[in-house]
Write an enzyme that holds these catalytic residues in place. Structure first.
Site, PDB file in Angstrom:
ATOM      1  N   HIS A 195       7.577   3.143   9.359  1.00  0.00           N
ATOM      2  CA  HIS A 195       6.282   3.215  10.049  1.00  0.00           C
ATOM      3  C   HIS A 195       5.816   1.842  10.515  1.00  0.00           C
ATOM      4  CE1 HIS A 195       3.705   1.845   6.606  1.00  0.00           C
ATOM      5  NE2 HIS A 195       4.618   2.415   5.861  1.00  0.00           N
TER       6      HIS A 195
ATOM      7  N   ASP B  25       5.200  -4.029   4.277  1.00  0.00           N
ATOM      8  CA  ASP B  25       5.088  -2.571   4.264  1.00  0.00           C
ATOM      9  C   ASP B  25       4.438  -2.166   5.586  1.00  0.00           C
ATOM     10  OD1 ASP B  25       4.547   0.106   3.760  1.00  0.00           O
ATOM     11  OD2 ASP B  25       3.044  -0.281   2.216  1.00  0.00           O
TER      12      ASP B  25
ATOM     13  N   GLU C 283       1.373   6.615   9.178  1.00  0.00           N
ATOM     14  CA  GLU C 283       1.839   6.835   7.810  1.00  0.00           C
ATOM     15  C   GLU C 283       0.831   6.358   6.770  1.00  0.00           C
ATOM     16  OE1 GLU C 283       3.821   6.090   3.959  1.00  0.00           O
ATOM     17  OE2 GLU C 283       2.755   4.674   5.243  1.00  0.00           O
ATOM     18  N   GLU C 284       0.198   5.216   7.008  1.00  0.00           N
ATOM     19  CA  GLU C 284      -0.714   4.649   6.017  1.00  0.00           C
ATOM     20  C   GLU C 284      -1.904   5.551   5.721  1.00  0.00           C
ATOM     21  OE1 GLU C 284      -0.321   2.354   4.033  1.00  0.00           O
ATOM     22  OE2 GLU C 284       1.073   0.879   4.847  1.00  0.00           O
TER      23      GLU C 284
ATOM     24  N   ASP D 260      11.126   2.856   3.324  1.00  0.00           N
ATOM     25  CA  ASP D 260       9.833   2.312   2.940  1.00  0.00           C
ATOM     26  C   ASP D 260      10.025   1.359   1.768  1.00  0.00           C
ATOM     27  OD1 ASP D 260       7.044   1.953   2.897  1.00  0.00           O
ATOM     28  OD2 ASP D 260       6.697   4.076   3.321  1.00  0.00           O
TER      29      ASP D 260
ATOM     30  N   HIS E 291       0.383  -3.967  -0.489  1.00  0.00           N
ATOM     31  CA  HIS E 291      -0.985  -3.802   0.012  1.00  0.00           C
ATOM     32  C   HIS E 291      -1.872  -4.995  -0.326  1.00  0.00           C
ATOM     33  CE1 HIS E 291      -1.063   0.789   0.973  1.00  0.00           C
ATOM     34  NE2 HIS E 291       0.021   0.184   1.435  1.00  0.00           N
TER      35      HIS E 291
END
Length: 344
Positions: free
Chosen positions: A69, A187, A221-222, A241, A321
């Site tokens: 993503h 990510d 996606e997030e 991922d 994150h």
């Protein structure tokens, strides 16, 4: 297995330099389209703005999807405060403390860009003393200080900034001499680079995968709805991922993570076991892990009633994150395992 890792590094650097919070990904998507075109990958766009690249394989009846993503964490302006600063609503799951002090880019509906910084409403200990130290970091206590001469709501609005404008975080990408990569948004942009490098490997070596391969670049996606189009001939879906490094998790920054289960579902034991067997045979460093607060396009897709097997692999990334870090070894090991799996 000869892989051009210098190319991979350049792709990572370029992709990370393009802001793409979920909902505002078109510039990054156009760059991926350019990469695919140069690598002779057939490109199809979905109505939601995702890209599905196609590499035709020997077997067109049992197709495979590899997803990654392009969308990242970010925010959106939810209010302009009386002091001219911005209140934000988060895009994706991050803690507000993770973005404190981060420089941001505000993109208006007209495409104009302004810079700023995310700060607590009580930022300075010189002014607020212990209140600054003890203040909780929440949506209500964080704001954007804009790098313009503005101290009122009216002055900020006069700049052209309004509620609904996207706010992206600077990636601050650093490549260290000993192979570490530090950046926001590894990510999942590290995995985007792996997917593009996979295409280059096939082209450089004049190879095709055993099965027709669909390269799904998702853009939501997030926030949980990245996958919307899956052709009927797909029998396997592998999400590319990140592996989450830290705590009791088993992943590390040098190995490819093979995910056994996330918060939604166990992944296919058949695919997992095959991946482990290949990693051992090819002397690829790997870790098997269970991710508790994590889902992927693949695991979300099966909740939609899709009929295929699912798996997940990716480079181990520390402080996901937040301000993330991985090592080039982990990216290379992921790429090697992916190539091996798609060639058998």
């Amino acid at each position: 297995m000869k892989i051009d890792m210098n190319y991979t590094k350049e792709v990572i650097k370029e992709i990370l330099s393009i802001s793409s919070p979920a909902g505002d990904t078109i510039l990054a998507m156009n760059k991926i389209n350019d990469y695919f075109q140069k690598l002779d990958i057939e490109v199809n766009w979905t109505k939601k703005g995702a890209i599905i690249g196609v590499i035709h394989g020997q077997d067109a009846r049992n197709q495979k999807i590899i997803s990654a993503h392009i969308d990242t964490l970010g925010a959106i302006v939810s209010a302009i405060k009386p002091n001219g600063r911005l209140k934000l609503s988060n895009i994706g799951g991050f803690s507000w403390g993770a973005v404190e002090g981060e420089n941001v880019i505000i993109t208006t509906s007209e495409g104009e860009k302004f810079t700023g910084t995310i700060l607590p409403t009580k930022a300075s200990v010189h002014i607020f003393g212990d209140e600054a130290r003890e203040q909780k970091r929440t949506e209500e206590t964080m704001e954007v200080r804009i790098d313009e001469n503005t101290s009122t709501k009216e002055e900020t609005e006069a700049l052209g900034i309004s509620v609904g404008d996207f706010v992206s975080f600077e990636s601050r990408t650093v490549f260290t001499k000993n192979g570490f990569i530090k950046s926001r948004h590894l990510d999942d942009k590290a995995c985007i680079a792996i997917l593009i490098s996979l295409c280059k490997y096939f082209k450089d070596n004049n190879l095709r995968p055993k099965n027709t391969l669909l390269l799904y670049i998702s853009n939501y996606e997030e926030i949980g709805h990245g996958i919307s189009v899956v052709p009927d001939k797909v029998t396997e879906f592998i999400a590319l991922d990140v592996g989450t490094v830290g705590g009791e998790h088993n992943s590390d920054e040098h190995s490819v993570t093979i995910v056994a289960k996330d918060r939604i579902t166990p992944y296919s034991s058949t695919i997992k076991n095959k991946l482990v067997k290949l990693a051992k045979k090819e002397s690829i460093d790997y870790k098997i892990d269970v991710h508790y607060r994590y889902a992927t396009d693949a695991s979300v897709a099966v909740t939609q009633g899709r009929d295929f097997e699912v798996a997940c692999i990716g480079p181990g990334v520390d402080a996901t994150h937040h301000y993330e870090r991985t090592h080039i070894d982990s990216i290379e090991n992921t790429l090697k395992l992916l190539i091996s799996y798609l060639s058998k």
